[in-house]
Design a protein around this motif. Sequence first.
Motif, PDB file in Angstrom:
ATOM      1  N   SER A   8     -46.541   9.331 -15.927  1.00 55.28           N
ATOM      2  CA  SER A   8     -46.792  10.770 -15.954  1.00 55.28           C
ATOM      3  C   SER A   8     -48.005  11.260 -15.177  1.00 55.28           C
ATOM      4  CB  SER A   8     -46.918  11.235 -17.410  1.00 55.28           C
ATOM      5  OG  SER A   8     -48.021  10.603 -18.029  1.00 55.28           O
ATOM      6  N   MET A   9     -48.861  10.357 -14.714  1.00 52.89           N
ATOM      7  CA  MET A   9     -50.031  10.815 -13.954  1.00 52.89           C
ATOM      8  C   MET A   9     -50.557   9.718 -13.036  1.00 52.89           C
ATOM      9  SD  MET A   9     -53.021  10.986 -16.941  1.00 52.89           S
ATOM     10  CE  MET A   9     -52.045  11.913 -18.110  1.00 52.89           C
ATOM     11  N   ALA A  10     -51.329  10.141 -12.068  1.00 51.00           N
ATOM     12  CA  ALA A  10     -51.958   9.199 -11.139  1.00 51.00           C
ATOM     13  C   ALA A  10     -53.105   8.483 -11.857  1.00 51.00           C
ATOM     14  CB  ALA A  10     -52.488   9.949  -9.918  1.00 51.00           C
ATOM     15  N   PHE A  11     -53.479   7.327 -11.352  1.00 50.81           N
ATOM     16  CA  PHE A  11     -54.536   6.535 -11.985  1.00 50.81           C
ATOM     17  C   PHE A  11     -55.831   7.331 -12.119  1.00 50.81           C
ATOM     18  CE2 PHE A  11     -57.990   3.332 -11.778  1.00 50.81           C
ATOM     19  CZ  PHE A  11     -57.745   2.720 -12.995  1.00 50.81           C
ATOM     20  N   GLU A  12     -56.193   8.082 -11.064  1.00 55.43           N
ATOM     21  CA  GLU A  12     -57.447   8.852 -11.143  1.00 55.43           C
ATOM     22  C   GLU A  12     -57.369   9.934 -12.221  1.00 55.43           C
ATOM     23  OE1 GLU A  12     -55.086  10.531  -7.628  1.00 55.43           O
ATOM     24  OE2 GLU A  12     -55.643   8.532  -8.330  1.00 55.43           O
ATOM     25  N   GLN A  13     -56.168  10.466 -12.478  1.00 62.06           N
ATOM     26  CA  GLN A  13     -56.016  11.424 -13.573  1.00 62.06           C
ATOM     27  C   GLN A  13     -56.219  10.717 -14.909  1.00 62.06           C
ATOM     28  OE1 GLN A  13     -52.040  12.722 -12.364  1.00 62.06           O
ATOM     29  NE2 GLN A  13     -52.827  14.828 -12.364  1.00 62.06           N
ATOM     30  N   TRP A  14     -55.661   9.527 -15.036  1.00 65.06           N
ATOM     31  CA  TRP A  14     -55.838   8.752 -16.258  1.00 65.06           C
ATOM     32  C   TRP A  14     -57.314   8.476 -16.497  1.00 65.06           C
ATOM     33  CZ3 TRP A  14     -57.839   3.840 -17.067  1.00 65.06           C
ATOM     34  CH2 TRP A  14     -57.695   3.339 -18.375  1.00 65.06           C
ATOM     35  N   LEU A  15     -58.022   8.099 -15.432  1.00 60.61           N
ATOM     36  CA  LEU A  15     -59.463   7.862 -15.578  1.00 60.61           C
ATOM     37  C   LEU A  15     -60.174   9.110 -16.108  1.00 60.61           C
ATOM     38  CD1 LEU A  15     -60.373   5.879 -12.329  1.00 60.61           C
ATOM     39  CD2 LEU A  15     -60.535   5.042 -14.687  1.00 60.61           C
ATOM     40  N   GLN A  16     -59.899  10.253 -15.486  1.00 62.46           N
ATOM     41  CA  GLN A  16     -60.585  11.489 -15.846  1.00 62.46           C
ATOM     42  C   GLN A  16     -60.209  12.007 -17.230  1.00 62.46           C
ATOM     43  OE1 GLN A  16     -60.100  14.786 -13.110  1.00 62.46           O
ATOM     44  NE2 GLN A  16     -61.163  16.190 -14.488  1.00 62.46           N
ATOM     45  N   TRP A  17     -58.935  11.994 -17.547  1.00 66.87           N
ATOM     46  CA  TRP A  17     -58.467  12.690 -18.754  1.00 66.87           C
ATOM     47  C   TRP A  17     -58.247  11.792 -19.965  1.00 66.87           C
ATOM     48  CZ3 TRP A  17     -59.397  17.597 -18.294  1.00 66.87           C
ATOM     49  CH2 TRP A  17     -59.395  18.167 -17.020  1.00 66.87           C
ATOM     50  N   ILE A  18     -58.165  10.492 -19.760  1.00 68.23           N
ATOM     51  CA  ILE A  18     -57.937   9.574 -20.888  1.00 68.23           C
ATOM     52  C   ILE A  18     -59.124   8.610 -21.047  1.00 68.23           C
ATOM     53  CG2 ILE A  18     -56.438   7.781 -21.881  1.00 68.23           C
ATOM     54  CD1 ILE A  18     -54.956  10.445 -21.666  1.00 68.23           C
TER      55      ILE A  18
END
Length: 93
Positions: free
Chosen positions: A45-55
């Motif tokens: 559901s998301m790019a790795f950098e999104q996972w880093l930022q939001w999770i």
Amino acid sequence: MDTRMPAIAEQLLLIERELRVQGWWAEQSPSAQALASREPFCVDSMAFEQWLQWIFLPRMKQILEAGASYPAPPVSSRWPSRSTATGLSRPRS
């Protein structure tokens, strides 16, 4: 207090800084559905950098602020070998 906390906090700030430098820091969060992914690293559901930022970064910040202990690193002997995990075995010589 875990003596690693200051070093971990510094590394988390460096991750955030690099995301911003690279232009990967987003102002708007992913959808609630994307954030609710049950897949590892939200790969569906998301790019790795999104996972880093939001999770990852928010969870690590919560751990730091709560003074909670960090999960123990995995012990390699607990993990199956590549051949076992994939069902492959090496041919016998």
